[in-house]
Design an enzyme around this catalytic site. Sequence first.
Site, PDB file in Angstrom:
ATOM      1  N   HIS A  59      41.762  34.441  44.785  1.00  0.00           N
ATOM      2  CA  HIS A  59      40.573  34.938  44.097  1.00  0.00           C
ATOM      3  C   HIS A  59      39.434  35.260  45.057  1.00  0.00           C
ATOM      4  O   HIS A  59      38.488  35.981  44.698  1.00  0.00           O
ATOM      5  CB  HIS A  59      40.110  33.912  43.068  1.00  0.00           C
ATOM      6  CG  HIS A  59      39.520  34.517  41.828  1.00  0.00           C
ATOM      7  ND1 HIS A  59      38.713  35.640  41.855  1.00  0.00           N
ATOM      8  CD2 HIS A  59      39.619  34.167  40.516  1.00  0.00           C
ATOM      9  CE1 HIS A  59      38.336  35.940  40.625  1.00  0.00           C
ATOM     10  NE2 HIS A  59      38.873  35.070  39.797  1.00  0.00           N
ATOM     11  N   SER A  60      39.459  34.726  46.274  1.00  0.00           N
ATOM     12  CA  SER A  60      38.388  35.019  47.222  1.00  0.00           C
ATOM     13  C   SER A  60      38.389  36.483  47.649  1.00  0.00           C
ATOM     14  O   SER A  60      37.395  36.980  48.173  1.00  0.00           O
ATOM     15  CB  SER A  60      38.501  34.120  48.454  1.00  0.00           C
ATOM     16  OG  SER A  60      39.722  34.340  49.140  1.00  0.00           O
TER      17      SER A  60
END
Length: 526
Positions: free
Chosen positions: A182-183
């Site tokens: 998700h980063s």
Amino acid sequence: MGLGGDCGHGSATLRKRALSVDTAPAAAAETTEREARRAEDGVVEEEEPVSPTGRLFREPHFRCHIVSVFGLGAPVDVAALRAGVAATLARHPRFRSVQVLDELGKDARPKWVRTTVNLDDHIIVPELDPTATSADPDKALEDYVASLSTRPMDHSRPLWELHVLDFPTADAAAAVALLVHHSLGDGVSLLSLFMACTRSAADPGALPSLPPAGRRAGPVYALPRRPPAGALAALAVWVMSFLALAWHTVVDVACFFATAASLVGDARTPLKGAEGVEFRPKRFANRTLSLDDVKYVKNAMSCTVNDVLLGVTSAALSRYYFRRTGESDSKSIKVRSTLLVNLRPTPGLHALASMMESGKHNAARWGNQLGYMIIPFHLAKHDDPIEYVRKAKKVALRKKNSMESVFTYWSADLVVKLFGIKAAAALCHGMFTHTTLSFSNMVGPTEQVLFCGNPIVYIAPGTYGHPHALTVHYQSYMNTVKLVLSVDEEQFPDSHQLLDDFAESIRLIRDAVSGKPEEMQSGVRA
């Protein structure tokens, strides 16, 4: 939680510096031999700071990932797939960067540093048991995607994988599963990026078309209002609207921080995850719903697609809760959901396609810039199924007249600057653990698209790594809505029965609307 942008649209800094690859997030990293050789050779690396939100997704309780399954209309040509990915996805700056720690920096904050992408590390063709894929292909697909939630990603290389599942299921001839940390970006940006890798099935040389974004006047999430004739009356309406917006925002933000600080919390129910649920395996079950049915209810009740989906969710969760607990039908309880709101303008497909073609940043802003809303769901038994949508419409109208998501983003960004990422992570963790579920709804292409020449028949995104046992996600594509439930396997062993509850709820609501045309507003609006 939205904590800041990735500065992906600005010019990067070029430096010669000793760097260490962050192979264990939130732990001290050691310099690898590869990075040591690069430093000794004086290799110029292009660096960007990892955004505060990206750093949050590295914390132990928020190692969040997005896994999206794309059903394909034909068997996979792996050679064509590799060539297509090499020319598109693997050229995006974020998809060819690794997170490293700046050893010379005071606080050793992670940065994105460009690296070479080896497609053999990222395009994975697993060897599956042919007996299992033949006997029950749908379960084999679901089991494999669920297994991805148990495998840690290798942080010494770009944080994405494309898994090729080349066997037919009930809905598709084959499938690919895109796993992304998700980063790398928020869900809206990542979906837009993937769509920029596709082409229209009707015109293979053109990018697909997305529904036009709605326009809203006034404050970010305030309802548009028609000023009455006369300057004094218009001023009075504006003042009242502003005061209502301010009051709702104060109430919502106070409730948000009371929840995050453990002062307010949802009661324990079969829907709420236990402590440590973020570390447990997840299963991703999906069901195809009719977008035409959703729009029929939307048009008849003069509401939005999101209002209908909120109502369907409330009805389905009510059916599931009362069946599983056996409690009295007269009882009514409230559970709350976290709703992610993307505050960054969605990147245009042409800008993203140009970014991948050049391999450099352009005007397409990139990164995680997310705010949160807390949405209540009232679990109850209603004789009239339409009542679920009526209540959902009221809740949505109330939330639209609030800037809760903007203030949660600003406040979280301030917490990071004043107290650091650990404090922001604790705040976010408190908000998740004291609510019951996550909810999201994303809009996809209105036409069929091709990925590496292969038609996509469905899109089913899910997520894991956050402290919820249940995430409800809706994804529209062509004339369908794919419902995806990301669930804790132990807590929801009957996830397919919950899917049945959603399908039955939309059927009952649609039939109820059809049976009461005199109570509904007529008209057909797309």
